[in-house]
Design a protein around this motif. Structure first.
Motif, PDB file in Angstrom:
ATOM      1  N   LEU A   8       0.862  -1.183   0.000  1.00  0.00           N
ATOM      2  CA  LEU A   8       0.000   0.000   0.000  1.00  0.00           C
ATOM      3  C   LEU A   8       0.905   1.242   0.000  1.00  0.00           C
ATOM      4  O   LEU A   8       1.082   1.891   1.032  1.00  0.00           O
ATOM      5  N   TYR A  10       0.608   4.240  -0.834  1.00  0.00           N
ATOM      6  CA  TYR A  10       0.068   5.503  -0.310  1.00  0.00           C
ATOM      7  C   TYR A  10       0.137   5.543   1.207  1.00  0.00           C
ATOM      8  O   TYR A  10       0.315   6.608   1.796  1.00  0.00           O
ATOM      9  N   HIS A  32      -8.857   9.728   9.719  1.00  0.00           N
ATOM     10  CA  HIS A  32      -9.530   9.005   8.632  1.00  0.00           C
ATOM     11  C   HIS A  32      -8.626   9.019   7.406  1.00  0.00           C
ATOM     12  O   HIS A  32      -7.999  10.042   7.117  1.00  0.00           O
ATOM     13  N   HIS A  34      -9.764   8.495   4.039  1.00  0.00           N
ATOM     14  CA  HIS A  34     -10.776   8.307   2.991  1.00  0.00           C
ATOM     15  C   HIS A  34     -11.218   9.680   2.476  1.00  0.00           C
ATOM     16  O   HIS A  34     -10.799  10.713   2.995  1.00  0.00           O
ATOM     17  N   CYS A  79      -9.734  -0.830   9.085  1.00  0.00           N
ATOM     18  CA  CYS A  79     -10.059   0.342   9.937  1.00  0.00           C
ATOM     19  C   CYS A  79      -9.050   1.484   9.832  1.00  0.00           C
ATOM     20  O   CYS A  79      -9.230   2.505  10.499  1.00  0.00           O
ATOM     21  N   GLY A  80      -7.988   1.347   9.035  1.00  0.00           N
ATOM     22  CA  GLY A  80      -7.021   2.440   8.897  1.00  0.00           C
ATOM     23  C   GLY A  80      -6.413   2.813  10.235  1.00  0.00           C
ATOM     24  O   GLY A  80      -5.969   1.946  10.999  1.00  0.00           O
ATOM     25  N   GLN A 106      -0.520   0.550  10.932  1.00  0.00           N
ATOM     26  CA  GLN A 106      -1.678   1.429  11.130  1.00  0.00           C
ATOM     27  C   GLN A 106      -2.338   1.149  12.479  1.00  0.00           C
ATOM     28  O   GLN A 106      -2.787   2.064  13.173  1.00  0.00           O
ATOM     29  N   ASN A 128      -7.143 -10.420   8.185  1.00  0.00           N
ATOM     30  CA  ASN A 128      -7.572 -10.232   6.802  1.00  0.00           C
ATOM     31  C   ASN A 128      -9.101 -10.204   6.728  1.00  0.00           C
ATOM     32  O   ASN A 128      -9.766 -11.077   7.291  1.00  0.00           O
ATOM     33  N   ALA A 129      -9.630  -9.235   5.990  1.00  0.00           N
ATOM     34  CA  ALA A 129     -11.078  -9.078   5.823  1.00  0.00           C
ATOM     35  C   ALA A 129     -11.743 -10.344   5.288  1.00  0.00           C
ATOM     36  O   ALA A 129     -12.930 -10.569   5.527  1.00  0.00           O
ATOM     37  N   GLU A 146     -14.554   2.551   2.617  1.00  0.00           N
ATOM     38  CA  GLU A 146     -13.600   2.840   1.530  1.00  0.00           C
ATOM     39  C   GLU A 146     -12.382   1.908   1.542  1.00  0.00           C
ATOM     40  O   GLU A 146     -11.248   2.364   1.475  1.00  0.00           O
ATOM     41  N   CYS A 147     -12.617   0.611   1.653  1.00  0.00           N
ATOM     42  CA  CYS A 147     -11.482  -0.317   1.655  1.00  0.00           C
ATOM     43  C   CYS A 147     -11.770  -1.625   0.927  1.00  0.00           C
ATOM     44  O   CYS A 147     -10.834  -2.365   0.614  1.00  0.00           O
TER      45      CYS A 147
HETATM   46  C1  LIG Z   1      -8.411   3.759   2.052  1.00  0.00           C
HETATM   47  S1  LIG Z   1      -7.927   2.947   3.520  1.00  0.00           S
HETATM   48  C2  LIG Z   1      -9.399   3.198   4.517  1.00  0.00           C
HETATM   49  C3  LIG Z   1      -9.079   3.112   5.978  1.00  0.00           C
HETATM   50  C4  LIG Z   1     -10.277   3.337   6.907  1.00  0.00           C
HETATM   51  N1  LIG Z   1     -11.384   2.465   6.589  1.00  0.00           N
HETATM   52  C5  LIG Z   1     -10.710   4.765   6.850  1.00  0.00           C
HETATM   53  O1  LIG Z   1     -11.758   4.984   6.249  1.00  0.00           O
HETATM   54  O2  LIG Z   1     -10.030   5.628   7.411  1.00  0.00           O
HETATM   55  C6  LIG Z   1      -8.011   1.192   3.127  1.00  0.00           C
HETATM   56  C7  LIG Z   1      -7.703   0.304   4.328  1.00  0.00           C
HETATM   57  O3  LIG Z   1      -7.933  -1.086   3.993  1.00  0.00           O
HETATM   58  C8  LIG Z   1      -6.948  -1.854   4.666  1.00  0.00           C
HETATM   59  N2  LIG Z   1      -6.879  -3.171   4.032  1.00  0.00           N
HETATM   60  C9  LIG Z   1      -6.458  -3.460   2.769  1.00  0.00           C
HETATM   61  N3  LIG Z   1      -6.571  -4.783   2.523  1.00  0.00           N
HETATM   62  C10 LIG Z   1      -7.101  -5.352   3.641  1.00  0.00           C
HETATM   63  C11 LIG Z   1      -7.477  -6.691   3.984  1.00  0.00           C
HETATM   64  N4  LIG Z   1      -7.341  -7.688   3.119  1.00  0.00           N
HETATM   65  N5  LIG Z   1      -7.973  -6.910   5.213  1.00  0.00           N
HETATM   66  C12 LIG Z   1      -8.114  -5.904   6.113  1.00  0.00           C
HETATM   67  N6  LIG Z   1      -7.797  -4.606   5.831  1.00  0.00           N
HETATM   68  C13 LIG Z   1      -7.295  -4.334   4.615  1.00  0.00           C
HETATM   69  C14 LIG Z   1      -5.701  -1.008   4.514  1.00  0.00           C
HETATM   70  O4  LIG Z   1      -4.653  -1.397   5.353  1.00  0.00           O
HETATM   71  C15 LIG Z   1      -6.265   0.378   4.821  1.00  0.00           C
HETATM   72  O5  LIG Z   1      -6.281   0.606   6.193  1.00  0.00           O
END
Ligand SMILES: C[S@@+](CC[C@H](N)C(=O)[O-])C[C@H]1O[C@@H](n2cnc3c(N)ncnc32)[C@H](O)[C@@H]1O
Length: 279
Positions: A8, A10, A32, A34, A79-80, A106, A128-129, A146-147
């Motif tokens: 990631l 960014y 946040h 997003h 959850c960022g 994070q 992992n989600a 937004e993830c």
């Molecule tokens: C754009 S950020 C959004 C963060 C948070 N939801 C917010 O709105 O502030 C995307 C987030 O998805 C997480 N992420 C990416 N792939 C993931 C996965 N497979 N399982 C859990 N989290 C994941 C990243 O680490 C990042 O924190």
């Protein structure tokens, strides 16, 4: 998941900027990570203060769609830095709040920043989600702000969200959703390679119709499908200002953000909030 599997860029840039102590970046993205939501986009001020309020509002719009109430158990997936959990912690009482993220860096920041209040309990866990480390029927609400476009597989995530939700529980999320006829062009833009750009691996090919089908397939009833594109557009102007102020010259950051900005302004890519019920 080991750190080397997390790609990631960014977040690498953001963590470096945050660690070198830039108050504007901290205000805009320290809570946040997003886009913002402006009820009156024409009144957006293009300042870090204004952007941080809009980012806070976007979280509220997503969790309001899940009908969150005092005393509930809420899981925020991806959850960022814990901004949505922080907001719920401030707004609600007697909550059991859990933030899950694949990226331990994070989570470290989230644990330092978010302190339980209002009789709430909270914790941040790595995972992992698509393989949620929680028992069946343990949450009233699952959020993914937004993830979801980063997750390895939306269907697996929906199945996992359904499993960990109690009957009557809500799943609510926000995503960038292409309109149907533009899908073939989105395929060109998708990033799933060994060398992805600034935003890492993402999949922006899920149309509203595919969400409806996915909900039916995984046992959810869809309650809400809301297009908020116009309310998010001031985000792009703010990102251009940051790029100039911080001399961010990464070409892929510029090109990927420019494409997303253009196709969002043309409403070929919509910013949408969805909400689903586990009956
Ligand atoms: C754009 S950020 C959004 C963060 C948070 N939801 C917010 O709105 O502030 C995307 C987030 O998805 C997480 N992420 C990416 N792939 C993931 C996965 N497979 N399982 C859990 N989290 C994941 C990243 O680490 C990042 O924190």
């Amino acid at each position: 998941m080991k750190d080397q599997q997390i790609n990631l860029p960014y977040f690498d840039v953001l963590l470096t900027l945050l660690d070198s102590g830039h108050p504007e970046i901290d205000l805009a993205f320290g809570r946040h990570v997003h886009w913002g939501y402006w009820s009156n986009p024409e009144q957006a001020l293009n300042t870090p203060e204004d952007f941080s309020k809009a980012a806070e509002q976007l979280s509220c719009e997503v969790y309001s769609a899940a009908n969150v109430k005092n005393g509930q158990s809420v899981l925020d997936v991806g959850c960022g830095f814990g901004g949505t959990i922080a907001s719920l912690n401030e707004q609600f009482l007697g909550m059991n709040l859990v933030g899950l993220n694949i990226d331990e860096r994070q989570l470290e920041k989230a644990r330092k920043k978010v302190v339980p209040q209002n009789g709430n309990t909270l914790r941040f866990e790595q995972g992992n989600a698509c393989a949620l480390p929680f028992p069946d029927q343990s949450f009233d609400v699952v959020l993914a702000v937004e993830c979801i476009f980063h997750f390895p597989d939306r269907q697996q995530f929906f199945q996992e969200a359904f499993r960990v939700l109690k009957p009557g529980g809500h799943l609510s999320l926000s995503d960038f959703v292409p309109i149907a006829w533009f899908l073939p062009f989105m395929r060109l833009f998708n990033s799933k390679s060994s060398n992805p750009g600034f935003y890492g691996n993402f999949d922006l090919q899920y149309t509203a119709k595919r969400y409806r089908k996915l909900a039916a397939k995984t046992g959810f009833e869809q309650l809400l499908e809301r297009n908020i594109t116009v309310n998010t557009l001031p985000t792009y102007k703010f990102l251009w200002t940051l790029k100039q102020d911080f001399k961010l010259e990464d070409f892929s950051a510029f090109s990927q953000t420019s494409i997303i900005a253009l196709i969002s302004q043309l409403e070929l890519l919509r910013y949408m909030i969805f909400s689903f019920l586990k009956k």
